[in-house]
Design an enzyme around this catalytic site. Structure first.
Site, mmCIF file in Angstrom:
data_model
loop_
_atom_site.group_PDB
_atom_site.id
_atom_site.type_symbol
_atom_site.label_atom_id
_atom_site.label_comp_id
_atom_site.label_asym_id
_atom_site.label_seq_id
_atom_site.Cartn_x
_atom_site.Cartn_y
_atom_site.Cartn_z
ATOM 1 N N LEU A 101 2.021 -2.463 -3.976
ATOM 2 C CA LEU A 101 1.150 -3.381 -4.706
ATOM 3 C C LEU A 101 -0.195 -2.770 -5.093
ATOM 4 O O LEU A 101 -1.121 -3.488 -5.489
ATOM 5 C CB LEU A 101 0.943 -4.662 -3.901
ATOM 6 C CG LEU A 101 2.244 -5.426 -3.608
ATOM 7 C CD1 LEU A 101 1.959 -6.657 -2.757
ATOM 8 C CD2 LEU A 101 2.968 -5.805 -4.884
ATOM 9 N N CYS A 102 -0.303 -1.445 -4.997
ATOM 10 C CA CYS A 102 -1.536 -0.760 -5.415
ATOM 11 C C CYS A 102 -1.595 -0.666 -6.935
ATOM 12 O O CYS A 102 -0.592 -0.402 -7.585
ATOM 13 C CB CYS A 102 -1.572 0.661 -4.856
ATOM 14 S SG CYS A 102 -2.383 0.777 -3.287
ATOM 15 N N HIS A 103 -2.793 -0.843 -7.460
ATOM 16 C CA HIS A 103 -2.999 -0.634 -8.887
ATOM 17 C C HIS A 103 -2.932 0.850 -9.199
ATOM 18 O O HIS A 103 -3.329 1.688 -8.382
ATOM 19 C CB HIS A 103 -4.359 -1.197 -9.321
ATOM 20 C CG HIS A 103 -4.412 -2.678 -9.270
ATOM 21 N ND1 HIS A 103 -4.787 -3.363 -8.128
ATOM 22 C CD2 HIS A 103 -4.119 -3.616 -10.198
ATOM 23 C CE1 HIS A 103 -4.725 -4.656 -8.369
ATOM 24 N NE2 HIS A 103 -4.330 -4.837 -9.618
ATOM 25 N N MET A 140 -7.393 3.243 -0.976
ATOM 26 C CA MET A 140 -5.989 3.571 -0.717
ATOM 27 C C MET A 140 -5.667 4.991 -1.162
ATOM 28 O O MET A 140 -4.887 5.699 -0.511
ATOM 29 C CB MET A 140 -5.053 2.567 -1.394
ATOM 30 C CG MET A 140 -5.131 1.169 -0.810
ATOM 31 S SD MET A 140 -4.897 1.111 0.978
ATOM 32 C CE MET A 140 -3.238 1.747 1.132
ATOM 33 N N GLU A 141 -6.279 5.432 -2.254
ATOM 34 C CA GLU A 141 -6.069 6.801 -2.728
ATOM 35 C C GLU A 141 -6.643 7.808 -1.731
ATOM 36 O O GLU A 141 -6.006 8.835 -1.435
ATOM 37 C CB GLU A 141 -6.684 6.980 -4.115
ATOM 38 C CG GLU A 141 -5.912 6.298 -5.222
ATOM 39 C CD GLU A 141 -6.009 4.767 -5.251
ATOM 40 O OE1 GLU A 141 -5.225 4.137 -5.980
ATOM 41 O OE2 GLU A 141 -6.870 4.188 -4.547
ATOM 42 N N ASP A 200 4.277 19.536 8.633
ATOM 43 C CA ASP A 200 5.511 20.159 8.135
ATOM 44 C C ASP A 200 5.427 21.683 8.185
ATOM 45 O O ASP A 200 6.387 22.347 8.577
ATOM 46 C CB ASP A 200 5.797 19.698 6.707
ATOM 47 C CG ASP A 200 7.021 20.371 6.134
ATOM 48 O OD1 ASP A 200 8.125 20.202 6.709
ATOM 49 O OD2 ASP A 200 6.892 21.095 5.129
#
Length: 136
Positions: free
Chosen positions: A61-63, A97-98, A112
């Site tokens: 739901l992130c823009h 969020m980014e 990793d």
């Protein structure tokens, strides 16, 4: 998604950070560029930038934001590496969020790249340090 159409565009910045705890021997291998998969810092920086740019593809739901700047910093912090991500845009919604995604992807990339030599790694403390907004 939240409707942001009525919001004014503003300059926004967010800074997030997180850590990956490694054995001292692993930190030495990283410092000497002796990890088999290559240069850990360079690869993690690129991965973190790519992750930040792809946030809306990963978080449902992130823009979708057009980022004007993403920076990944990696520093030794005791028995750990600390990753910071700064993200900037001019938009109707924030970039936290980014920044958080950039940190997470960079940390996962370090994990990793080092998993063959360190089975005790631990990712921790992923958090938002700050976010700002100013009129443009």
């Amino acid at each position: 998604m939240v409707d942001i159409s009525a919001k004014e565009r503003s300059a926004r910045e967010a800074v997030a950070a997180g850590k990956i705890h490694l054995r001292p021997e692993t930190l030495d291998l990283i410092a000497q560029n002796q990890i088999g998969k290559g240069n850990v810092f360079a690869t993690a920086r690129i991965a973190g930038i790519q992750g930040a740019k792809q946030t809306s593809q990963l978080i449902p739901l992130c823009h979708n934001l057009s980022l004007s700047h993403v920076e990944i910093e990696i520093a030794t912090s005791g028995p750990a590496l600390e990753v910071k991500c700064t993200a900037r845009t001019v938009a109707q919604t924030g970039v936290e969020m980014e920044a958080l995604t950039g940190v997470s992807v960079a940390l996962l990339t370090i994990y990793d790249m080092c998993k063959a030599v360190d089975k005790d790694m631990r990712i921790s403390d992923i958090r938002l340090l700050e976010k700002t907004k100013r009129d443009v």
